[in-house]
Design an enzyme around this catalytic site. Structure first.
Site, PDB file in Angstrom:
ATOM      1  N   CYS A 165       0.812  -1.215   0.000  1.00 20.17           N
ATOM      2  CA  CYS A 165       0.000   0.000   0.000  1.00 20.17           C
ATOM      3  C   CYS A 165       0.842   1.261   0.000  1.00 20.17           C
ATOM      4  O   CYS A 165       0.313   2.366  -0.103  1.00 20.17           O
ATOM      5  CB  CYS A 165      -0.959  -0.061   1.178  1.00 20.17           C
ATOM      6  SG  CYS A 165      -1.817  -1.646   1.172  1.00 20.17           S
ATOM      7  N   HIS A 305      -2.452   7.677   6.654  1.00 20.70           N
ATOM      8  CA  HIS A 305      -2.705   6.374   6.058  1.00 20.70           C
ATOM      9  C   HIS A 305      -4.103   5.908   6.502  1.00 20.70           C
ATOM     10  O   HIS A 305      -4.895   5.484   5.683  1.00 20.70           O
ATOM     11  CB  HIS A 305      -1.625   5.383   6.472  1.00 20.70           C
ATOM     12  CG  HIS A 305      -1.732   4.073   5.777  1.00 20.70           C
ATOM     13  ND1 HIS A 305      -1.740   3.976   4.402  1.00 20.70           N
ATOM     14  CD2 HIS A 305      -1.864   2.808   6.242  1.00 20.70           C
ATOM     15  CE1 HIS A 305      -1.866   2.699   4.051  1.00 20.70           C
ATOM     16  NE2 HIS A 305      -1.950   1.972   5.147  1.00 20.70           N
ATOM     17  N   GLU A 316      -0.568   4.927  14.153  1.00 22.58           N
ATOM     18  CA  GLU A 316      -0.210   6.107  13.358  1.00 22.58           C
ATOM     19  C   GLU A 316      -0.418   7.393  14.178  1.00 22.58           C
ATOM     20  O   GLU A 316       0.410   8.307  14.142  1.00 22.58           O
ATOM     21  CB  GLU A 316      -1.041   6.160  12.070  1.00 22.58           C
ATOM     22  CG  GLU A 316      -0.620   7.311  11.144  1.00 22.58           C
ATOM     23  CD  GLU A 316      -1.344   7.315   9.808  1.00 22.58           C
ATOM     24  OE1 GLU A 316      -2.330   6.565   9.645  1.00 22.58           O
ATOM     25  OE2 GLU A 316      -0.932   8.090   8.924  1.00 22.58           O
ATOM     26  N   LYS A 337      -9.451   7.927   2.988  1.00 24.85           N
ATOM     27  CA  LYS A 337      -9.898   6.545   2.753  1.00 24.85           C
ATOM     28  C   LYS A 337     -11.317   6.324   3.282  1.00 24.85           C
ATOM     29  O   LYS A 337     -11.984   5.373   2.904  1.00 24.85           O
ATOM     30  CB  LYS A 337      -8.956   5.549   3.423  1.00 24.85           C
ATOM     31  CG  LYS A 337      -7.612   5.407   2.718  1.00 24.85           C
ATOM     32  CD  LYS A 337      -6.796   4.264   3.278  1.00 24.85           C
ATOM     33  CE  LYS A 337      -5.450   4.142   2.596  1.00 24.85           C
ATOM     34  NZ  LYS A 337      -4.469   5.148   3.088  1.00 24.85           N
ATOM     35  N   HIS A 342      -9.645   1.900   0.290  1.00 21.38           N
ATOM     36  CA  HIS A 342      -8.194   1.737   0.263  1.00 21.38           C
ATOM     37  C   HIS A 342      -7.765   1.203  -1.096  1.00 21.38           C
ATOM     38  O   HIS A 342      -8.028   0.053  -1.434  1.00 21.38           O
ATOM     39  CB  HIS A 342      -7.784   0.781   1.387  1.00 21.38           C
ATOM     40  CG  HIS A 342      -6.303   0.715   1.612  1.00 21.38           C
ATOM     41  ND1 HIS A 342      -5.390   1.335   0.789  1.00 21.38           N
ATOM     42  CD2 HIS A 342      -5.579   0.103   2.583  1.00 21.38           C
ATOM     43  CE1 HIS A 342      -4.177   1.095   1.235  1.00 21.38           C
ATOM     44  NE2 HIS A 342      -4.261   0.353   2.321  1.00 21.38           N
ATOM     45  N   PHE A 403       1.789  -3.459   3.932  1.00 25.73           N
ATOM     46  CA  PHE A 403       2.084  -4.793   4.472  1.00 25.73           C
ATOM     47  C   PHE A 403       3.543  -5.120   4.167  1.00 25.73           C
ATOM     48  O   PHE A 403       4.013  -4.904   3.047  1.00 25.73           O
ATOM     49  CB  PHE A 403       1.197  -5.858   3.815  1.00 25.73           C
ATOM     50  CG  PHE A 403      -0.198  -5.933   4.377  1.00 25.73           C
ATOM     51  CD1 PHE A 403      -0.586  -5.202   5.480  1.00 25.73           C
ATOM     52  CD2 PHE A 403      -1.130  -6.780   3.787  1.00 25.73           C
ATOM     53  CE1 PHE A 403      -1.874  -5.300   5.998  1.00 25.73           C
ATOM     54  CE2 PHE A 403      -2.423  -6.884   4.293  1.00 25.73           C
ATOM     55  CZ  PHE A 403      -2.795  -6.145   5.396  1.00 25.73           C
TER      56      PHE A 403
END
Lengths: 417, 78
Positions: A165, A305, A316, A337, A342, A403
């Site tokens: 991502c 994010h 985060e 998002k 996403h 990831f």
């Protein structure tokens, strides 16, 4: 050696909120959700039956049938947004040296549908290999950058970054670096993803990463809400034209913003879970501020994010509070998002565009779908819940994490000559 | 025109995205119909699937025009 300045001179977007930059920004500014029941396949047996799909997309509006058939959807998306950005930046009138124009694209997965279809065909056959000759060149993630270069004859640096991502942000940072080092005048960058397939939804469902709120798709992506239950898979693409400043100035290009820093780090912790204290996120924001040589107090907006997963959102925000200290309370923070879902490897591209457009419009797009406060988050922070907020945005930061523990951040600043 | 010839033409029109009028017996896949080497491989595979035949590589190399494809398949199709 003196590093060159890098500016953004063109944008392109194909998103669940709209099929060009203007429509995308309109959706963001108005807090529209792009989520709806899945149309790309029969999802009735899947735990998650909705996604943020691109709407009203007909490949025949952009490609002849033969051309479209040889491209996976993720490459088609790449071509569509690259074209919008190239036209927007007016790169096509002999005003660039094509040998000095690169294409550095991002995709987390590549041609997932193509891979799935070809393997299913083989499995359903009698063991005779009848793979289509276009299987590999349709599937491989790097083919997107190849297609863009072939269409325009751009013969500079050409490759695709893969960091789940974070892919598109890695592409943007690489492009920024190549230009500031003098290795290219212009780079077409961004990312695309088209993973709303049986394998994509099924795979992320198995990881327990997706929201399963099937009774209310449009409120499912709810970053920082107490009842968030995972991310909503999106698809689409974003493109940015990055250009060396003197080059842009010499040809009278329109300048959206300046790219002032890129940061990268790794969690080195777990394949899918974020570091609990946000160590990687903390380091990447420190890195990007150092790279841009600005103080934390200069940042106005962070497009986080913020995927709407229980753990990711917490780590985060911890990192933001550590890096920004008291200034964290003066920031606008938002997760777009909540509206787009996403987009995996394309997320960094469309979120960079959101950050740039916030600078252009002095408007911070919201984090929609906030219903219930989560005591994990400091109530003094401004998450721009539910409605866009007007404020002067001189500097905007975009975070994307992938990831594998890949973390990336990029900083944009209002352009001042 | 034979049923095989009709099917061959339909496959060529579909895969190469060309007009029916261009698909003459003399038309070469690469020189006249815009096929590249990968398109040609795909065409041969489609013929194999449609007509349930296996075309060895050395014979596939000799199928370069519409007419050659039709006569090969008229001879070998099951």
């Amino acid at each position: 050696m003196e590093l060159k300045r890098v500016v953004v001179t063109g944008l392109g977007a194909l998103t669940p909120l709209g099929n060009n930059v203007a429509a995308y920004w309109n959706g963001l500014a108005n807090g529209v959700s792009g989520a709806a029941p899945i149309t790309r396949f029969d999802a009735s047996k899947f735990k998650t039956q909705f996604a943020c799909e691109v709407k009203g997309y007909d490949p025949e509006n952009y490609f002849d049938r033969k051309e479209a058939r040889k491209m996976d959807l993720f490459s088609q998306f790449a071509m569509v947004v690259a074209d919008e950005a190239v036209q927007d930046a007016n790169l096509i009138e002999g005003n660039v040296n094509p040998d000095r124009v690169g294409v550095i694209w991002g995709s987390g997965i590549g041609g997932l549908r193509t891979f799935q279809e070809e393997c299913v065909n083989f499995a359903n056959g009698d063991g005779t290999p009848r793979f289509n000759p276009f299987f590999i060149p349709k599937m491989i993630a790097d083919i997107s950058a190849g297609h863009i270069s072939i269409k325009y004859g751009f013969r500079g640096p050409n490759f695709v970054t893969v960091s789940a991502c974070a892919s598109a942000t890695n592409a943007i940072i690489d492009s920024f670096n190549y230009i500031r080092l003098g290795m290219a005048d212009v780079v077409v960058t961004g990312g695309s993803e088209a993973a709303v397939t049986e394998a994509g939804i099924g795979g992320f469902n198995a990881l327990k990463a997706l929201s399963e709120r099937n009774d209310s798709p449009e409120t499912a992506s709810r970053p920082f809400d107490k009842d968030r239950d995972g991310f909503v898979l999106g698809e689409g693409a974003g493109a940015l034209i990055l250009e060396e400043y003197e080059h842009a100035k010499a040809r009278g290009a329109k300048i959206y913003a300046e790219v002032i820093g890129g940061g990268m780090s790794a969690d080195a912790y777990h394949i899918t879970a974020p570091h609990p204290d946000g160590m990687g996120a903390l380091n990447v924001m420190k890195n990007v501020l150092r790279d841009a040589n600005i103080k934390p107090e200069e940042v106005d907006y962070i497009n986080v994010h913020g995927t709407s997963t229980p753990l990711g959102d917490i780590s985060e925000v911890k990192a933001i509070q550590t890096v920004f200290g008291d200034h964290a309370y003066k920031l606008n923070i938002s997760s777009t998002k909540s509206m787009t879902g996403h987009l995996l490897g394309a997320a960094g591209a469309i979120e960079a565009i959101a950050a740039i457009m916030s600078i252009q419009n002095n408007l911070v797009p919201p984090t929609i779908n906030h219903f219930t406060d989560d005591e994990s988050f400091d109530p003094g922070l401004n998450f721009t819940f539910n409605k866009a907020q007007e404020r002067e945005v001189k500097v905007a930061l975009s975070n994307t994490f992938g990831f594998g523990g890949h973390n990336t951040s990029v900083l944009f600043r209002q352009f001042i000559d | 025109m034979s049923e095989i010839a009709e099917k061959v033409k339909a496959i060529i029109i579909d895969k190469l995205g060309v007009e029916e009028s261009e698909v003459t017996p003399e038309a070469s896949f690469t020189n006249d119909l815009g096929a590249d080497s990968l398109d040609t491989v795909e065409l041969i595979m489609e013929f194999e699937k449609e007509f349930n035949v296996s075309i060895p590589d050395d014979q596939a190399e000799n199928i370069a025009t519409v007419g050659q494809a039709i006569s090969y398949l008229e001879e070998h199709a099951k």
